[in-house]
Scaffold this motif. Structure first.
Motif: not given
Ligand code: PEP
Length: 251
Positions: A106-107, A143-148, A152-153, A198-205
């Motif tokens: 992941d790093a 999947v959470k770990r892979h994405m987060t 990161t950063g 990242y908030g709802a707007a990023v999640a939505e798009t």
């Protein structure tokens, strides 16, 4: 509204003539369509040829991997700076074959994501669990770990240049695709994690593609799932008629 995004990962397949023939046929099929985004990821050595052939077409061309360093003594590697220099639009990072065959962590993937974005490449970030992890009820954690970890950063602006590809490892190249329910559950979960980051707007798009044995016969069902915004396609992207049918959601 998220525009569907259908991408073909050609992996280490096709020769130069075959890559050009396939790209040419796709160019004809896609024309100037704007209702769907289409992309291909040829092997490094054919990128430039395919980019040239697709000039003027909306089909995007990307690489299947990139180095985590911009330049220097890294024998055999290809830098995102070079990819951008020849006209690549994007790069696929964190593909399961890179994680599981070549041991990318992941790093490593996070460093590649940063460098690619810094050099103006969009990113398709792959995430997905093995069969063993699914059977141990670890799908969400993985999947959470892979994405987060992969993101990161990143600033919010950078995160908007990332497409997520949910690719269960057990479905890649096996002919065994996730059921619509399985895909839907993971896509909904990942969108929730994105909202937290990242908030709802990023999640939505942000588009979340599904990948793993997508073919003309199952694409319509998978694309009908809420939250499935496209497909990352391996085997079925290597033939013009099957990938064209996938671009048309099986039509
Ligand atoms: C892939 O490798 O990204 C993939 C999804 O492969 P396939 O479609 O062949 O399962």
């Amino acid at each position: 509204m998220r525009k569907p995004y259908m991408a073909g990962n050609w992996k280490m397949n096709l020769d130069r003539a075959g890559a050009l023939e396939l790209a040419g046929a796709l160019r004809e099929h896609v024309g100037q369509r704007e209702d769907v985004e289409v992309a291909v990821a040829p092997a490094f050595v054919y990128l430039r040829d395919v980019i040239e052939l697709l000039k003027g077409s909306p089909i995007r061309v990307g690489a299947q991997n990139a180095c985590a360093e911009a330049s220097g003594a890294f024998t055999g590697e290809v830098s995102p700076v070079m990819l951008r220099d020849i006209g690549c639009d994007f790069v696929i990072l964190g593909h399961s074959e890179r994680r599981h065959v070549y041991g990318e962590t992941d790093a490593d993937i996070n460093r590649k994501v940063h460098l690619a974005l810094e050099h103006d490449l969009d990113v398709v970030l792959c995430v997905g669990e093995t069969l063993e992890e699914r059977e141990a009820n670890k799908t969400e954690a993985v999947v959470k770990r892979h994405m987060t970890a992969g993101m990161t950063g990143l600033s919010e602006a950078q995160s908007r240049r990332v497409t997520i590809a949910y690719e269960p490892v057990w479905a890649i190249g096996t002919g065994l695709n996730a059921t619509p329910e399985q895909a839907g559950d993971v896509h909904t979960y990942l969108r929730g994690v994105l909202e937290g980051l990242y908030g709802a707007a990023v999640a939505e798009t942000t588009r979340i593609q599904y990948g793993g044995s997508v073919k003309p016969a199952n694409v319509a069902e998978l694309m009908s799932v809420d939250g499935v915004d496209g497909a990352l396609v391996g085997g079925a992207s290597l033939k013009a008629d099957s990938f064209a049918s996938i671009v048309d959601f099986g039509g």
